[in-house]
Design a protein around this motif. Structure first.
Motif, mmCIF file in Angstrom:
data_model
loop_
_atom_site.group_PDB
_atom_site.id
_atom_site.type_symbol
_atom_site.label_atom_id
_atom_site.label_comp_id
_atom_site.label_asym_id
_atom_site.label_seq_id
_atom_site.Cartn_x
_atom_site.Cartn_y
_atom_site.Cartn_z
ATOM 1 N N SER A 1 12.664 -23.121 21.803
ATOM 2 C CA SER A 1 12.235 -24.372 21.800
ATOM 3 C C SER A 1 13.159 -25.304 21.201
ATOM 4 C CB SER A 1 10.630 -24.703 21.273
ATOM 5 O OG SER A 1 10.481 -24.296 20.231
ATOM 6 N N ALA A 2 13.695 -24.705 19.751
ATOM 7 C CA ALA A 2 14.599 -25.486 19.056
ATOM 8 C C ALA A 2 15.742 -25.849 19.958
ATOM 9 C CB ALA A 2 15.047 -24.669 17.929
ATOM 10 N N ASP A 3 16.079 -25.478 21.027
ATOM 11 C CA ASP A 3 17.189 -25.699 21.814
ATOM 12 C C ASP A 3 17.001 -26.586 22.943
ATOM 13 O OD1 ASP A 3 18.872 -23.841 20.371
ATOM 14 O OD2 ASP A 3 18.385 -22.286 21.959
ATOM 15 N N PHE A 4 15.770 -27.059 23.162
ATOM 16 C CA PHE A 4 15.220 -27.809 24.278
ATOM 17 C C PHE A 4 15.811 -29.233 23.741
ATOM 18 C CE2 PHE A 4 11.438 -25.167 25.411
ATOM 19 C CZ PHE A 4 12.241 -24.162 26.117
ATOM 20 N N LYS A 5 16.072 -30.010 25.071
ATOM 21 C CA LYS A 5 16.459 -31.260 24.733
ATOM 22 C C LYS A 5 15.705 -32.250 25.814
ATOM 23 C CE LYS A 5 21.504 -30.034 23.357
ATOM 24 N NZ LYS A 5 21.230 -30.581 22.199
ATOM 25 N N ASP A 6 15.945 -33.551 25.578
ATOM 26 C CA ASP A 6 15.227 -34.413 26.536
ATOM 27 C C ASP A 6 15.819 -34.650 27.891
ATOM 28 O OD1 ASP A 6 13.148 -34.930 24.834
ATOM 29 O OD2 ASP A 6 14.334 -36.724 23.714
#
Length: 400
Positions: free
Chosen positions: A222-227
């Motif tokens: 989840s730390a790699d997720f972007k908008d």
């Protein structure tokens, strides 16, 4: 203002205003004292005793508050200003318990007139006075007391109510007819689906893993997720039955290792299925077809990739049936609260498939019925929207 009408504050026409008592979920019973809780006040203009949906044992309620025939009920919390001030007139004859986050107003006016007048007023929705950490808009009795509405004579109030009742009854009849048509079309689709998917002579029983390439999604961090980004990560909440909700809490990854991309990138025509949900509740196992590019499959979902698009669509329809659900959940695993159907179980599922030519005939028939249902659904949404707009137009014409 019409001749003979005056504007009065709710606080001036109310003989009493009070807030209800908190009723906890575990205090709700099958029998007992009838009660109305927040959430049971919708966009109707009045309710009867039969619509007091809940019951509770009053001895467990501290400082119980009651409402009775003719009282007005106001919702005083909501997720948006549109929820604030939803108002109904209670027209039953049995005393009911008032739940929390609802205000009762006693008065000596025509209750349905007040309900109609307040439903036309923007002022009541402008009384949202703040938000909590949970982002809940709320109001209070002093704010409600300041709202001004037109008050004609009681005879004029009754004349207005009679006219609006007649008009609204006709509008509600149009909505009911649209709902009936949609309900009949859905029933026909389900009947046709069940009949089409019954195994027949010439159908072959096959392990799903033998006719489809099946793989699980990857546990992206989840730390790699972007908008936003090149690839959208398809998570469990994005998949419903025959529906990809790509705008629902969308997350993206802009860069990804080529090896991982090859393992998790979905193709048009793939079927995705949710593998995790609530144990014994069958709230997963949803199947949808991929029709977009640059989608990555996240963990707790699986992909079924068939060689033929007709077989993929046939299986998609099959996934609607109780036959599929019974087979899918037969070997459900997981913890006490969380259910799970693993990849091995999915591969070992036995399904019946007819020859490809028959699959195509079935798919074409179900496609036509499904398109008819969707058309009626869109028509019903349009009718409901137009009917609601017509009601508001009638209210404005009367009260502005």
């Amino acid at each position: 203002m019409k001749e003979g009408w005056t504007y009065k504050k709710l606080g001036d026409i109310a003989t009493e205003m009070f807030r209800g008592s908190g009723i906890k979920r575990d205090q709700i019973t099958v029998e007992g004292t009838p009660c109305v809780r927040y959430g049971e006040i919708y966009t109707t203009y009045n309710i009867s005793f039969s619509e007091c949906f809940s019951h509770t044992n009053v001895e467990f309620i501290s400082s119980p508050k009651y409402f009775s025939h003719g009282d007005l009920l106001f919702a005083i919390t909501g997720e948006s200003v549109e929820d604030i001030g939803k108002t109904i007139a209670y027209l039953g004859h049995e005393r009911c318990l008032l739940g929390g986050d609802i205000v009762c107003m006693k008065h000596n006016q025509n209750p349905k007139y007040l309900s109609y007048a307040l439903s036309s007023s923007e002022a009541i929705r402008q009384k949202g006075i703040g938000k909590t950490k949970l982002k809940v808009v709320h109001t209070n009795i002093p704010a409600l007391s300041e709202i001004r509405i037109p008050i004609p004579s009681l005879s004029e109030q009754q004349r207005i109510v009679s006219r609006l009742d007649a008009a609204f009854s006709h509008i509600d009849e149009m909505k009911a007819n649209a709902e009936k048509q949609l309900s009949e079309a859905r029933a026909l689709f389900q009947k046709s689906l069940a009949k089409a998917m019954e195994p027949k002579e010439g159908w072959k029983e096959m392990f799903l893993g033998k006719i489809a390439y099946i793989f699980s999604g990857y546990a992206f961090k989840s730390a790699d997720f972007k908008d936003y980004g090149k690839y959208q990560v398809l998570r469990i909440g994005n998949i419903k039955q025959n529906l990809l909700r790509l705008s629902e809490n969308a997350v993206f990854i802009d860069k990804i290792d080529d090896g991982l991309l090859k393992k998790s990138l979905l193709q048009k025509g793939d079927l995705v299925i949710t593998q995790t949900g609530t144990r014994h509740k069958r709230d997963y196992g949803f199947v949808a077809m991929v029709d977009k590019i640059n989608l990555l499959l996240n963990q707790r979902n699986a992909c079924l990739r068939f060689d033929n698009v007709i077989t993929a669509k046939f299986f998609l329809y099959y996934s609607y049936t109780e036959l599929f659900k019974n087979s899918f959940f037969a070997n459900e695993g997981g913890t006490v609260g969380q259910g799970n159907v693993g990849l091995g179980t999915l591969k070992d599922m036995c399904c019946h498939f007819p020859p490809l030519s028959e699959q195509q005939r079935i798919v074409e028939r179900l496609d036509a019925l499904s398109a008819h249902v969707r058309e009626l659904e869109e028509n019903q949404k349009k009718i409901i929207s137009e009917c609601d707009a017509l009601k508001q137009a009638l209210l404005r014409k009367v009260f502005e």
